[in-house]
Design a protein around this motif. Structure first.
Motif, PDB file in Angstrom:
ATOM      1  N   LEU A  16      -7.051   7.359  -4.418  1.00 46.40           N
ATOM      2  CA  LEU A  16      -6.826   7.566  -2.986  1.00 46.40           C
ATOM      3  C   LEU A  16      -7.865   6.818  -2.153  1.00 46.40           C
ATOM      4  O   LEU A  16      -7.523   6.173  -1.145  1.00 46.40           O
ATOM      5  CB  LEU A  16      -6.869   9.053  -2.658  1.00 46.40           C
ATOM      6  N   SER A  35       0.825  -1.212   0.000  1.00 47.94           N
ATOM      7  CA  SER A  35       0.000   0.000   0.000  1.00 47.94           C
ATOM      8  C   SER A  35       0.857   1.258   0.000  1.00 47.94           C
ATOM      9  O   SER A  35       0.504   2.268  -0.621  1.00 47.94           O
ATOM     10  CB  SER A  35      -0.929  -0.009   1.219  1.00 47.94           C
ATOM     11  N   SER A  47      -7.179   3.753   0.421  1.00 50.35           N
ATOM     12  CA  SER A  47      -7.615   3.852   1.819  1.00 50.35           C
ATOM     13  C   SER A  47      -8.426   2.637   2.237  1.00 50.35           C
ATOM     14  O   SER A  47      -8.210   2.072   3.324  1.00 50.35           O
ATOM     15  CB  SER A  47      -8.430   5.133   2.017  1.00 50.35           C
TER      16      SER A  47
END
Length: 564
Positions: A390, A257, A394
Motif C-alpha cells: 500500500l 496504479s 501510494s
C-alpha cells in the motif's frame, strides 16, 4: 491532409474520444494485475522443516529403546525443533534424533535399509549427517496460501519463483512480436479482444491447475495476454491530437496504479491464490464487453488498409461529438496522410541517432528493472507485506502526480535524470542501515526503498512521453516496439536480481544485494542520459534530419520554417 491535421480540425479530445480513450486505458490496469499479482501469488512466508523423510518404526528398535521412545509423545516435535536449531535454513536436518532425557538415537547400519536415498553418508562415526527436508510448516498469519506454499517452492526449488516470473515476461516479449503483427493483420480491436479472451482463459486455467508445471505455463500465457496494453495505448493515442499526448501518457499510469490497488484488495480479502485468479478472470468479462460494444477500430489502421469509408464514419462521430465538421475529401489522398515509412535500422546510419537510441533503450531497460525489481522486493522488507504494498502504491501515485505537475515546467530531461539519480542513490544508501543498523532501524530501509519506487515511477511516465518526442515519425512505431522489447527483457532479469538474496544465508546481505545492483545500474543510466536532448516545447520530429537536429541541438524543419 495529414491525419493529425484532421484531428486538429474536428477536435482533439471531445466526449466521444474521452469515452473511448478511458475504456482503452483499462488494459493498463489489467496488465498491472497480471504483473503485480506476482507479489502475492508467489509470496513466500517464513517456514520451518517438519519432516526429514526418515520414518523409523518402533519394531526396528531394540526393546530398551522402544520403551524409551514410548515414554514421550513429543518425539517428532522434539525432532523438528532440533532440526531447526541445527540447520536454520530449514532445508536439511541431521540424521540424529534428539529426544528427552538427553538420550540420542544415532542412525546406524541396521537402519540403512529404512533410509534409502535420503542419506548419502550414515552417521556411523557419531557425527550428525544431514538429509533433505521433505515437508515444511508455513507461517499463515498473513498469507493463507500461495503458489510457493502449495507446491513447496523452497530450498532447492526456491528459484522457481524467478523462473515463473521470467516465463511471464518472456511470453510478454513474444506477445509484443507475435500479437503486434497479428494486430497489423486483423486489426487493433480484434487483437485486443483476443488478448482479453486469452486473459480470461488463462486465469481460469490457473485456478483449476493441479500441478506446478501447469501453473507456471498458464501464468506465462497471462504474460502473453498482457500485449493488450500497448495495443490499447497506441489505439487510444491515435484518437487524440498532439497537444494531448502529455496528458494521455500520464493518465494511463494512474490506471496502472488502479490495477495495483485491485491486486491489493483482492489479495487482502481473498482466502488464497486460487480465489485471486478467479477474481482476475471475472474482471476480464466486463472489459471484453466494453471493448466489443463501445470501442471502434483504429482509424489509422483502417486508412492503411484502404478502408476509408469505415475510417470516415469514425471521424464523423468524433466531429459530431465535438460539434465540428469533417473536412470534405479529407481521406481521399492516402499518400498525404502519413510520411513514408522507413525501417528502424535506418537509425544506424547516423552516429547521433544511434547513440541517442541506445541511451533511450538503456533507460527502458533500467527503469523497468528498477520498477519491477523494487515491486517484487517488497517481500524482503520488514513489516506487513500488505502495508508495504500500500505504501509503495501510494508513493508511486504521488510520483505520477509530481511528474504531471512538473513535466511541462522543469523539462523532460532534467526531471528524468534527477528522478533516476535520486532513486538510485536511495537504493545504494540501503546498505548502511542494513549492514550497520539493527532491527529497530528497518523503517529506514523501507523508507529508502519507497523513495526509490516513487522516483522510478516518475521516470517511467517521463520516459514514455520522451520516447515519443525523440524518434521521428517515419520510424516512431517501430522504435517504440523496440522499447517494449527492452522493457520485457528487463522484466525477465528483475526477478533474478530480486532473488539474489536467496543464494546466501546471511539475512543482512540478502536484503542489501538486490538494492545495490538496482542503485548501481540507475546511476550509470542517469549519467548516460546526459547525452539526451531536451524535448519540452519542441515540435515532434517528422524526418531523420529533424531527429538529428533535435539530438544535436539544432533546429528542425518546422522551427526553420517558422523563422521564415
Amino acid at each position: 491532409m495529414k491525419y493529425d491535421d484532421i484531428l486538429q480540425e474536428i477536435g482533439d479530445f471531445g466526449p466521444y474520444q474521452k469515452r473511448v480513450y478511458y475504456i482503452l486505458c483499462l488494459p493498463s490496469a489489467v496488465k498491472a494485475v497480471i504483473i503485480m499479482s506476482t507479489v502475492f501469488l508467489f509470496s513466500l512466508p517464513d517456514y520451518e522443516c517438519v519432516s526429514s523423510g526418515i520414518h523409523l518404526q518402533l519394531s526396528d528398535l531394540n526393546p530398551s529403546l522402544q520403551s524409551l521412545v514410548n515414554s514421550t509423545s513429543d518425539l517428532m516435535d522434539t525432532t523438528y525443533a532440533s532440526s531447526s536449531s541445527a540447520h536454520p535454513d530449514h532445508c536439511w536436518v541431521p540424521t540424529q534424533i534428539e529426544i528427552p532425557l538427553n538420550v540420542t538415537i544415532s542412525v546406524n547400519v541396521s537402519a540403512e535399509r529404512l533410509l534409502g536415498s535420503h542419506v548419502t553418508a550414515l552417521a556411523r562415526t557419531g557425527v550428525p549427517e544431514a538429509v533433505k527436508c521433505q515437508e515444511w510448516r508455513y507461517d499463515r498469519s498473513e498469507i493463507e496460501s500461495s503458489i510457493m506454499t502449495e507446491f513447496n517452492f523452497v530450498c532447492d526449488k526456491s528459484m522457481m519463483r524467478s523462473h515463473a516470473n521470467m516465463g511471464l515476461f518472456l511470453a510478454s516479449l513474444v506477445g509484443a512480436l507475435v500479437i503486434g503483427i497479428l494486430a497489423d493483420i486483423i486489426g487493433r480491436k480484434k487483437a485486443l479482444l483476443f488478448c482479453v479472451a486469452l486473459q480470461l482463459g488463462s486465469c481460469l486455467g490457473t485456478f483449476f491447475a493441479q500441478t506446478a508445471v501447469a501453473v507456471v505455463v498458464l501464468r506465462s500465457v497471462q504474460g502473453l495476454s498482457g500485449e493488450m496494453f500497448p495495443i490499447a495505448a497506441s489505439t487510444g493515442m491515435e484518437l487524440l491530437g498532439q497537444g494531448r499526448r502529455t496528458f494521455a501518457g500520464t493518465v494511463v499510469q494512474f490506471f496502472w496504479s488502479a490495477g495495483q490497488l485491485l491486486v491489493l484488495l483482492v489479495a487482502y480479502v481473498s482466502g488464497g491464490w486460487r480465489v485471486q485468479e478467479l477474481v482476475y478472470a471475472a474482471c476480464a468479462v466486463p472489459l471484453f464487453l466494453a471493448v466489443w460494444l463501445w470501442t471502434p477500430e483504429s482509424p489509422r489502421w483502417l486508412i492503411d488498409k484502404d478502408r476509408q469509408a469505415e475510417a470516415t464514419d469514425i471521424l464523423e462521430k468524433i466531429a459530431t461529438s465535438n460539434k465540428t465538421k469533417l473536412p470534405e475529401n479529407a481521406l481521399q489522398n492516402k499518400d498525404e496522410l502519413y510520411d513514408t515509412e522507413e525501417s528502424v535500422l535506418t537509425i544506424i546510419r547516423s552516429r547521433t541517432l544511434l547513440i541517442m537510441s541506445l541511451v533511450v533503450l538503456l533507460n527502458w531497460f533500467t527503469v523497468n528493472v528498477l520498477y519491477y525489481g523494487l515491486s517484487l522486493n517488497l517481500e524482503n522488507l520488514s513489516g506487513s507485506l500488505y502495508l508495504n504494498f500500500l505504501i509503495s502504491l501510494s508513493v508511486e501515485v504521488a510520483g505520477f502526480a509530481f511528474c504531471y505537475v512538473l513535466l511541462d515546467r522543469a523539462g523532460r530531461k532534467a526531471l528524468m535524470i534527477g528522478c533516476m539519480f535520486v532513486g538510485s542513490l536511495a537504493c545504494l544508501c540501503v546498505t548502511f542501515p542494513v549492514v550497520f543498523g539493527n532491527a529497530d532501524q528497518q523503517w529506514i530501509v523501507t523508507t529508502l526503498c519507497m523513495v526509490g519506487k516513487m522516483c522510478v515511477g516518475s521516470c517511467y511516465a517521463i520516459l514514455f512521453i520522451m520516447s515519443v518526442e525523440l524518434f521521428p515519425t517515419v520510424v516512431r512505431n517501430s522504435a517504440l516496439g523496440a522499447c517494449m522489447v527492452f522493457e520485457n527483457v528487463a522484466g525477465m532479469v528483475a526477478p533474478y536480481i530480486t532473488d539474489l538474496g536467496l543464494t546466501t544465508t546471511h539475512t543482512e546481505i540478502s536484503q542489501a544485494v538486490p538494492l545495490l545492483v538496482f542503485g548501481g545500474l540507475g546511476v550509470v543510466t542517469a549519467i548516460a542520459s546526459l547525452y539526451l536532448p531536451e524535448t519540452l516545447g519542441k515540435p515532434l520530429p517528422e524526418t531523420f534530419q529533424d531527429a538529428i537536429d533535435l539530438s544535436s541541438g539544432g533546429k528542425n524543419k518546422k522551427e526553420r520554417q517558422g523563422e521564415k
